[in-house]
Design an enzyme around this catalytic site. Structure first.
Site, short mmCIF file in Angstrom:
data_model
loop_
_atom_site.label_atom_id
_atom_site.label_comp_id
_atom_site.label_asym_id
_atom_site.label_seq_id
_atom_site.Cartn_x
_atom_site.Cartn_y
_atom_site.Cartn_z
N LYS A 85 -11.02 7.68 -15.29
CA LYS A 85 -11.69 6.77 -16.24
C LYS A 85 -13.21 6.85 -16.10
O LYS A 85 -13.92 6.94 -17.08
CB LYS A 85 -11.23 5.31 -16.00
CG LYS A 85 -9.72 5.12 -16.07
CD LYS A 85 -9.32 3.68 -15.84
CE LYS A 85 -9.58 3.16 -14.43
NZ LYS A 85 -8.82 3.87 -13.36
N ARG A 141 -8.28 -5.71 -16.99
CA ARG A 141 -7.26 -5.30 -16.02
C ARG A 141 -6.11 -6.29 -15.96
O ARG A 141 -5.15 -6.07 -15.22
CB ARG A 141 -7.88 -5.22 -14.64
CG ARG A 141 -8.29 -3.82 -14.25
CD ARG A 141 -8.98 -3.94 -12.93
NE ARG A 141 -8.76 -2.80 -12.13
CZ ARG A 141 -9.65 -1.83 -11.97
NH1 ARG A 141 -10.79 -1.86 -12.60
NH2 ARG A 141 -9.38 -0.83 -11.16
N ARG A 145 -15.91 5.90 -0.99
CA ARG A 145 -15.77 4.47 -1.26
C ARG A 145 -14.95 3.76 -0.19
O ARG A 145 -14.00 4.30 0.34
CB ARG A 145 -15.09 4.27 -2.63
CG ARG A 145 -16.10 4.26 -3.74
CD ARG A 145 -15.49 4.26 -5.10
NE ARG A 145 -14.33 3.39 -5.29
CZ ARG A 145 -13.73 3.26 -6.46
NH1 ARG A 145 -14.16 3.93 -7.53
NH2 ARG A 145 -12.69 2.48 -6.59
N ARG A 198 -12.42 12.24 -3.23
CA ARG A 198 -13.55 11.81 -4.08
C ARG A 198 -14.83 11.54 -3.28
O ARG A 198 -14.81 10.93 -2.22
CB ARG A 198 -13.16 10.55 -4.84
CG ARG A 198 -14.34 9.92 -5.56
CD ARG A 198 -13.96 8.90 -6.56
NE ARG A 198 -13.15 7.84 -6.02
CZ ARG A 198 -12.51 6.96 -6.77
NH1 ARG A 198 -12.57 7.06 -8.08
NH2 ARG A 198 -11.81 6.02 -6.21
N ARG A 222 -3.69 -0.45 -4.50
CA ARG A 222 -4.35 -0.46 -5.82
C ARG A 222 -3.39 0.03 -6.90
O ARG A 222 -3.38 -0.50 -8.01
CB ARG A 222 -5.60 0.42 -5.78
CG ARG A 222 -6.78 -0.28 -5.10
CD ARG A 222 -7.87 0.68 -4.68
NE ARG A 222 -8.45 1.45 -5.75
CZ ARG A 222 -9.15 2.58 -5.58
NH1 ARG A 222 -9.35 3.05 -4.36
NH2 ARG A 222 -9.64 3.22 -6.60
P1 AP5 Z 1 -12.53 8.96 -11.30
O1 AP5 Z 1 -13.18 9.33 -12.60
O2 AP5 Z 1 -13.36 8.34 -10.25
O3 AP5 Z 1 -11.21 8.07 -11.60
P2 AP5 Z 1 -11.09 6.54 -11.97
O4 AP5 Z 1 -9.93 6.41 -12.89
O5 AP5 Z 1 -12.41 6.01 -12.44
O6 AP5 Z 1 -10.70 5.96 -10.55
P3 AP5 Z 1 -11.15 4.65 -9.79
O7 AP5 Z 1 -10.60 4.79 -8.41
O8 AP5 Z 1 -12.65 4.44 -9.90
O9 AP5 Z 1 -10.42 3.56 -10.57
P4 AP5 Z 1 -10.11 2.17 -10.10
O10 AP5 Z 1 -9.72 1.59 -11.40
O11 AP5 Z 1 -9.16 2.04 -9.00
O12 AP5 Z 1 -11.50 1.67 -9.44
P5 AP5 Z 1 -12.65 0.72 -9.97
O13 AP5 Z 1 -13.92 1.22 -9.44
O14 AP5 Z 1 -12.53 0.47 -11.43
O15 AP5 Z 1 -11.84 10.28 -10.72
C1 AP5 Z 1 -11.22 10.29 -9.45
C2 AP5 Z 1 -11.45 11.63 -8.75
O16 AP5 Z 1 -10.79 12.67 -9.49
C3 AP5 Z 1 -12.95 12.06 -8.71
O17 AP5 Z 1 -13.17 12.72 -7.50
C4 AP5 Z 1 -13.10 13.05 -9.89
O18 AP5 Z 1 -14.11 14.01 -9.66
C5 AP5 Z 1 -11.69 13.66 -9.96
N1 AP5 Z 1 -11.26 13.94 -11.33
C6 AP5 Z 1 -11.46 13.18 -12.44
N2 AP5 Z 1 -10.86 13.74 -13.52
C7 AP5 Z 1 -10.27 14.88 -13.06
C8 AP5 Z 1 -9.49 15.91 -13.71
N3 AP5 Z 1 -9.21 15.84 -15.03
N4 AP5 Z 1 -9.05 16.94 -12.95
C9 AP5 Z 1 -9.32 16.99 -11.61
N5 AP5 Z 1 -10.07 16.05 -10.95
C10 AP5 Z 1 -10.52 15.02 -11.67
O19 AP5 Z 1 -12.25 -0.67 -9.25
C11 AP5 Z 1 -12.35 -0.81 -7.86
C12 AP5 Z 1 -11.98 -2.22 -7.47
O20 AP5 Z 1 -12.90 -3.16 -8.07
C13 AP5 Z 1 -10.59 -2.70 -7.92
O21 AP5 Z 1 -9.57 -2.33 -7.01
C14 AP5 Z 1 -10.80 -4.23 -7.96
O22 AP5 Z 1 -10.75 -4.78 -6.68
C15 AP5 Z 1 -12.23 -4.34 -8.48
N6 AP5 Z 1 -12.30 -4.45 -9.95
C16 AP5 Z 1 -12.86 -3.56 -10.81
N7 AP5 Z 1 -12.72 -3.97 -12.07
C17 AP5 Z 1 -12.04 -5.15 -12.02
C18 AP5 Z 1 -11.55 -6.04 -13.01
N8 AP5 Z 1 -11.73 -5.80 -14.32
N9 AP5 Z 1 -10.88 -7.16 -12.60
C19 AP5 Z 1 -10.70 -7.42 -11.28
N10 AP5 Z 1 -11.11 -6.60 -10.30
C20 AP5 Z 1 -11.78 -5.47 -10.66
#
Ligand code: AP5
Length: 221
Positions: free
Chosen positions: A19, A94, A165, A133, A176
């Site tokens: 994402k 979410r 991270r 990552r 998660r």
């Molecule tokens: P990446 O692009 O980083 O994937 P992502 O889907 O963004 O993964 P996240 O881990 O950031 O998602 P998340 O939803 O768990 O975390 P968030 O920060 O939102 O890609 C991942 C890896 O794969 C990278 O190394 C990339 O280079 C590689 N890659 C990407 N595409 C690829 C492809 N096509 N092929 C090969 N490799 C690829 O949330 C973190 C925490 O914050 C949550 O757990 C929660 O505690 C809190 N939080 C955030 N938002 C909310 C909310 N709305 N409500 C409540 N809590 C929240």
């Protein structure tokens, strides 16, 4: 394209689905801001604000930060001038409560979401991606040790330092994924019923996924 259509896009999918990576690419292609609630919360943690302090306790366990805190953070942003001509939200909503609040805020301003893009990826592959990552401290660009390696300098393109991270430990990642399955996955039928859900095979390469996304938003703008 972006001057004719107003795109209001949310990105959905399990942790590691891509994402953040796709949000940043789409931001450049469409010329509208992409904002990650995860990045905002991590920034608050870095600054040591009250929000950051509260968020850390949840994020470290792989739990969601309470709805009221996250909704307040996003609603101020969505109503700002910067977002007036469209936006991409990565990681929000979410929960159904967050989705309802977002619809309500937009409705009040006479607007609505244009697309909910679902990045479909197996749990196994999602965990594999997260475990390699690296993230840039300065611009939040994502790298992967095997799939998308950083420059030979070991730093980001922008020169920023790369880090792992706090919530990318395998045990936390598994939680998660569970939290995603229980609390976020129901949003797929919520947006499907509204007729704005598109599913993308996120197992393709980064550029292939980006092309699919562009085809969808251009054909359904
Ligand atoms: P990446 O692009 O980083 O994937 P992502 O889907 O963004 O993964 P996240 O881990 O950031 O998602 P998340 O939803 O768990 O975390 P968030 O920060 O939102 O890609 C991942 C890896 O794969 C990278 O190394 C990339 O280079 C590689 N890659 C990407 N595409 C690829 C492809 N096509 N092929 C090969 N490799 C690829 O949330 C973190 C925490 O914050 C949550 O757990 C929660 O505690 C809190 N939080 C955030 N938002 C909310 C909310 N709305 N409500 C409540 N809590 C929240």
């Amino acid at each position: 394209m972006a001057d004719v259509h107003e795109y209001r896009i949310v990105l959905l999918g399990p942790p590691g689905a891509g994402k953040g990576t796709q949000g940043k690419l789409l931001e450049s292609s469409l010329g509208i801001p992409s904002v990650s609630t995860g990045d905002m919360l991590r920034e608050a943690m870095e600054k040591g604000s009250d929000l950051g302090h509260t968020a850390r306790g949840y994020i470290q366990k792989g739990e969601l930060v309470p709805d009221d805190l996250v909704i307040r953070m996003v609603s101020q942003m969505v109503e700002s001038d910067r977002f007036a001509r469209g936006f991409i939200l990565d990681g929000f909503p979410r929960t159904l409560e967050q989705a309802n609040s977002l619809d309500q805020i937009l409705f009040t301003g006479g607007k609505s979401l244009s697309h909910a893009l679902y990045f479909d990826l197996s749990e196994e592959e999602a965990v594999r991606r997260i475990s390699g990552r690296l993230v840039c401290k300065s611009c939040q660009k994502m790298y992967h040790l095997a799939y998308n390696p950083p420059p030979p300098s070991g730093r980001c393109d922008c020169g920023g330092e790369l880090f792992v991270r706090e919530d990318d430990k395998e045990e936390t990642v598994r939680n998660r994924v569970n939290v995603y399955n229980n609390q976020t996955k129901p949003l797929l039928s919520y947006y499907n019923q509204k007729g704005i859900l598109w599913t993308i095979d996120a197992s393709l390469s980064i550029q292939e996924v980006h092309q699919k996304v562009l085809e969808i938003v251009n054909a359904n703008g």
